[in-house]
Design a protein around this motif. Sequence first.
Motif, PDB file in Angstrom:
ATOM      1  N   GLY A  85       0.557  -2.620  -8.546  1.00 22.42           N
ATOM      2  CA  GLY A  85      -0.288  -2.452  -9.717  1.00 22.42           C
ATOM      3  C   GLY A  85      -0.436  -3.761 -10.455  1.00 22.42           C
ATOM      4  N   ALA A  86      -1.582  -3.915 -11.136  1.00 30.32           N
ATOM      5  CA  ALA A  86      -1.825  -5.147 -11.888  1.00 30.32           C
ATOM      6  C   ALA A  86      -2.732  -4.860 -13.076  1.00 30.32           C
ATOM      7  N   GLU A  87      -2.412  -5.519 -14.182  1.00 28.70           N
ATOM      8  CA  GLU A  87      -3.251  -5.459 -15.381  1.00 28.70           C
ATOM      9  C   GLU A  87      -3.439  -6.877 -15.890  1.00 28.70           C
ATOM     10  N   LEU A  88      -4.682  -7.226 -16.200  1.00 34.33           N
ATOM     11  CA  LEU A  88      -4.986  -8.512 -16.794  1.00 34.33           C
ATOM     12  C   LEU A  88      -5.529  -8.238 -18.189  1.00 34.33           C
ATOM     13  N   THR A  92      -6.721  -2.588 -16.108  1.00 35.72           N
ATOM     14  CA  THR A  92      -6.187  -2.348 -14.774  1.00 35.72           C
ATOM     15  C   THR A  92      -7.076  -2.989 -13.714  1.00 35.72           C
ATOM     16  N   LEU A  93      -6.436  -3.744 -12.821  1.00 31.94           N
ATOM     17  CA  LEU A  93      -7.158  -4.389 -11.720  1.00 31.94           C
ATOM     18  C   LEU A  93      -7.102  -3.476 -10.501  1.00 31.94           C
ATOM     19  N   THR A  94      -8.237  -3.258  -9.859  1.00 37.53           N
ATOM     20  CA  THR A  94      -8.272  -2.397  -8.682  1.00 37.53           C
ATOM     21  C   THR A  94      -8.123  -3.189  -7.395  1.00 37.53           C
ATOM     22  N   ASP A  95      -8.454  -4.475  -7.418  1.00 38.14           N
ATOM     23  CA  ASP A  95      -8.334  -5.318  -6.241  1.00 38.14           C
ATOM     24  C   ASP A  95      -6.997  -6.061  -6.290  1.00 38.14           C
ATOM     25  N   LEU A  96      -6.056  -5.608  -5.471  1.00 33.36           N
ATOM     26  CA  LEU A  96      -4.728  -6.234  -5.442  1.00 33.36           C
ATOM     27  C   LEU A  96      -4.597  -7.249  -4.311  1.00 33.36           C
ATOM     28  N   ALA A  97      -5.664  -7.437  -3.530  1.00 32.96           N
ATOM     29  CA  ALA A  97      -5.628  -8.355  -2.389  1.00 32.96           C
ATOM     30  C   ALA A  97      -5.205  -9.778  -2.762  1.00 32.96           C
ATOM     31  N   LEU A 113      -0.848 -11.344 -17.679  1.00 31.59           N
ATOM     32  CA  LEU A 113      -0.901 -10.579 -16.443  1.00 31.59           C
ATOM     33  C   LEU A 113       0.368  -9.748 -16.325  1.00 31.59           C
ATOM     34  N   LYS A 114       0.206  -8.470 -16.029  1.00 33.34           N
ATOM     35  CA  LYS A 114       1.348  -7.570 -15.814  1.00 33.34           C
ATOM     36  C   LYS A 114       1.244  -7.038 -14.386  1.00 33.34           C
ATOM     37  N   LEU A 115       2.268  -7.331 -13.585  1.00 34.14           N
ATOM     38  CA  LEU A 115       2.302  -6.884 -12.195  1.00 34.14           C
ATOM     39  C   LEU A 115       3.439  -5.908 -11.981  1.00 34.14           C
ATOM     40  N   THR A 116       3.178  -4.878 -11.195  1.00 34.07           N
ATOM     41  CA  THR A 116       4.228  -3.973 -10.728  1.00 34.07           C
ATOM     42  C   THR A 116       4.432  -4.305  -9.253  1.00 34.07           C
ATOM     43  N   VAL A 117       5.661  -4.646  -8.902  1.00 33.76           N
ATOM     44  CA  VAL A 117       5.968  -5.179  -7.577  1.00 33.76           C
ATOM     45  C   VAL A 117       7.077  -4.359  -6.927  1.00 33.76           C
ATOM     46  N   THR A 118       6.938  -4.119  -5.628  1.00 33.17           N
ATOM     47  CA  THR A 118       8.001  -3.486  -4.852  1.00 33.17           C
ATOM     48  C   THR A 118       8.851  -4.591  -4.248  1.00 33.17           C
ATOM     49  N   THR A 119      10.162  -4.436  -4.350  1.00 35.17           N
ATOM     50  CA  THR A 119      11.098  -5.413  -3.803  1.00 35.17           C
ATOM     51  C   THR A 119      12.289  -4.662  -3.206  1.00 35.17           C
TER      52      THR A 119
END
Length: 161
Positions: A85-88, A92-97, A113-119
């Motif tokens: 997920g990403a928000e600028l 909400t940004l739909t293109d995470l590429a 910028l707020k990113l949700t990242v899997t780690t």
Amino acid sequence: MTQQLTITPTSTADAMATTLLPSLKGLLSIDFNQHDTRLTACLTAAINRVSSWTGATLIPSTAVLVVSTPIAWRIPVVPFVAVTGAELDGVTLTDLAPYAGGYIPDMPVGSELKLTVTTGYTTLPGDLAEAICLLAGSLFDNIPREWKTLARAYRTVTWAS
């Protein structure tokens, strides 16, 4: 430049320890269950210690990263799995590429910028699992073992400014 990183485990060290228990018992030639509670505790301690020493998030986790900087840089989680997920600036940004490779592209000056990242690892690399088992075995029976040699490839070094 500001940066805030919050990592929330989606699993536990105990769950990972349970999956490593048969390997540890094989390493120590234990074929009975009387020590399973202690062995699991040693594995949990070893997972936490190896995670701390390497700087890697071993347990599957979700990280939330908030940044405000106009320059491109690497997402600071190891291992990087994906941006989910990403928000600028609250949108909400739909293109995470652009984030798929683990890098934050250039962004407008003054933006947030707020990113949700899997780690984290769903399956540990073999040498890292072996390092954890060696350390857990050492904690269990006090035999010195070279767990750091196997885990060294996963260690990150941060330079202070």
